[in-house]
Design a protein around this motif. Structure first.
Motif, mmCIF file in Angstrom:
data_model
loop_
_atom_site.group_PDB
_atom_site.id
_atom_site.type_symbol
_atom_site.label_atom_id
_atom_site.label_comp_id
_atom_site.label_asym_id
_atom_site.label_seq_id
_atom_site.Cartn_x
_atom_site.Cartn_y
_atom_site.Cartn_z
ATOM 1 N N THR A 1 0.820 -1.211 0.000
ATOM 2 C CA THR A 1 0.000 0.000 0.000
ATOM 3 C C THR A 1 0.851 1.257 0.000
ATOM 4 O O THR A 1 0.401 2.298 -0.458
ATOM 5 N N LEU A 2 2.056 1.172 0.495
ATOM 6 C CA LEU A 2 2.933 2.340 0.483
ATOM 7 C C LEU A 2 3.246 2.758 -0.951
ATOM 8 O O LEU A 2 3.280 3.939 -1.269
ATOM 9 N N ASN A 3 3.409 1.797 -1.840
ATOM 10 C CA ASN A 3 3.688 2.102 -3.241
ATOM 11 C C ASN A 3 2.455 2.624 -3.973
ATOM 12 O O ASN A 3 2.587 3.312 -4.976
ATOM 13 N N GLN A 4 1.261 2.323 -3.491
ATOM 14 C CA GLN A 4 0.046 2.731 -4.171
ATOM 15 C C GLN A 4 -0.456 4.103 -3.730
ATOM 16 O O GLN A 4 -1.303 4.686 -4.393
ATOM 17 N N GLU A 5 0.037 4.602 -2.632
ATOM 18 C CA GLU A 5 -0.443 5.889 -2.120
ATOM 19 C C GLU A 5 0.057 7.024 -3.013
ATOM 20 O O GLU A 5 1.246 7.257 -3.124
ATOM 21 N N ALA A 6 -0.862 7.739 -3.620
ATOM 22 C CA ALA A 6 -0.483 8.840 -4.502
ATOM 23 C C ALA A 6 -0.390 10.160 -3.737
ATOM 24 O O ALA A 6 0.384 11.030 -4.084
ATOM 25 N N ASN A 7 -1.191 10.291 -2.687
ATOM 26 C CA ASN A 7 -1.246 11.549 -1.946
ATOM 27 C C ASN A 7 -0.431 11.517 -0.666
ATOM 28 O O ASN A 7 -0.701 12.262 0.258
ATOM 29 N N GLY A 8 0.528 10.667 -0.576
ATOM 30 C CA GLY A 8 1.323 10.565 0.646
ATOM 31 C C GLY A 8 0.843 9.421 1.513
ATOM 32 O O GLY A 8 0.059 8.582 1.101
ATOM 33 N N ILE A 9 1.307 9.412 2.728
ATOM 34 C CA ILE A 9 0.989 8.327 3.642
ATOM 35 C C ILE A 9 -0.343 8.622 4.334
ATOM 36 O O ILE A 9 -0.549 9.696 4.884
ATOM 37 N N SER A 10 -1.242 7.651 4.329
ATOM 38 C CA SER A 10 -2.571 7.847 4.900
ATOM 39 C C SER A 10 -2.580 7.498 6.392
ATOM 40 O O SER A 10 -1.663 6.864 6.913
ATOM 41 N N LEU A 11 -3.650 7.894 7.055
ATOM 42 C CA LEU A 11 -3.839 7.578 8.466
ATOM 43 C C LEU A 11 -3.939 6.073 8.670
ATOM 44 O O LEU A 11 -3.443 5.534 9.668
ATOM 45 N N PHE A 12 -4.557 5.380 7.717
ATOM 46 C CA PHE A 12 -4.674 3.926 7.804
ATOM 47 C C PHE A 12 -3.292 3.277 7.785
ATOM 48 O O PHE A 12 -3.023 2.377 8.566
ATOM 49 N N TYR A 13 -2.420 3.741 6.918
ATOM 50 C CA TYR A 13 -1.071 3.189 6.840
ATOM 51 C C TYR A 13 -0.309 3.437 8.137
ATOM 52 O O TYR A 13 0.361 2.550 8.659
ATOM 53 N N ILE A 14 -0.431 4.637 8.682
ATOM 54 C CA ILE A 14 0.276 4.970 9.921
ATOM 55 C C ILE A 14 -0.224 4.097 11.073
ATOM 56 O O ILE A 14 0.565 3.580 11.864
ATOM 57 N N SER A 15 -1.537 3.908 11.163
ATOM 58 C CA SER A 15 -2.077 3.081 12.247
ATOM 59 C C SER A 15 -1.658 1.627 12.092
ATOM 60 O O SER A 15 -1.346 0.958 13.093
ATOM 61 N N GLN A 16 -1.614 1.129 10.863
ATOM 62 C CA GLN A 16 -1.187 -0.254 10.661
ATOM 63 C C GLN A 16 0.296 -0.431 10.960
ATOM 64 O O GLN A 16 0.719 -1.459 11.481
ATOM 65 N N PHE A 17 1.083 0.570 10.636
ATOM 66 C CA PHE A 17 2.511 0.526 10.964
ATOM 67 C C PHE A 17 2.706 0.527 12.480
ATOM 68 O O PHE A 17 3.517 -0.233 13.013
ATOM 69 N N PHE A 18 1.940 1.367 13.190
ATOM 70 C CA PHE A 18 2.023 1.420 14.645
ATOM 71 C C PHE A 18 1.596 0.087 15.260
ATOM 72 O O PHE A 18 2.213 -0.400 16.216
ATOM 73 N N SER A 19 0.560 -0.523 14.701
ATOM 74 C CA SER A 19 0.108 -1.825 15.181
ATOM 75 C C SER A 19 1.195 -2.886 14.983
ATOM 76 O O SER A 19 1.450 -3.697 15.874
#
Length: 117
Positions: A81-99
């Motif tokens: 999903t990091l490669n698919q994000e066009a507008n930068g890193i989303s809140l969902f990505y940050i929360s999943q990384f924290f998890s």
């Protein structure tokens, strides 16, 4: 029996339960933004990690390897999903990384427990 369990097992279980909470909250956030998001996968993952947390809570030594394997397997979708994000890193990505960080921290805490002779 409770006094024979190393305190790191309980700390690890609490880290896993915190990771589950983050996963479920981010799942609801993603579900609100994207109606096609499958919430059942989030529920299944939460149940799986709750089982892991239970085994860590009761002091099973082998659970650290299962947690490590499951954490590694859950990191691969984050990389995609990091490669698919066009507008930068989303809140969902940050929360999943924290998890994932919480789950890996649980593995580290369990790794610090000395083996019984």
């Amino acid at each position: 029996m409770d006094d024979k369990i190393h305190p790191n097992f309980k700390l690890s279980a609490y880290l896993i339960f915190a990771a589950i909470t983050v996963d479920v909250i981010s799942g609801f956030i993603q579900w609100g933004k994207n109606p096609n998001f499958d919430m059942t996968v989030t529920a299944e993952m939460a149940l799986m990690f709750m089982t892991f947390g239970y085994f860590a809570f009761i002091g099973k030594d082998w659970i650290k390897w299962v947690i490590l394997l499951a954490t590694i397997l859950t990191i691969f979708p984050l990389i995609a999903t990091l490669n698919q994000e066009a507008n930068g890193i989303s809140l969902f990505y940050i929360s999943q990384f924290f998890s994932s960080l919480l789950k890996f921290s649980a593995f580290i805490v369990l790794s610090l427990v000395k083996k019984k002779p």
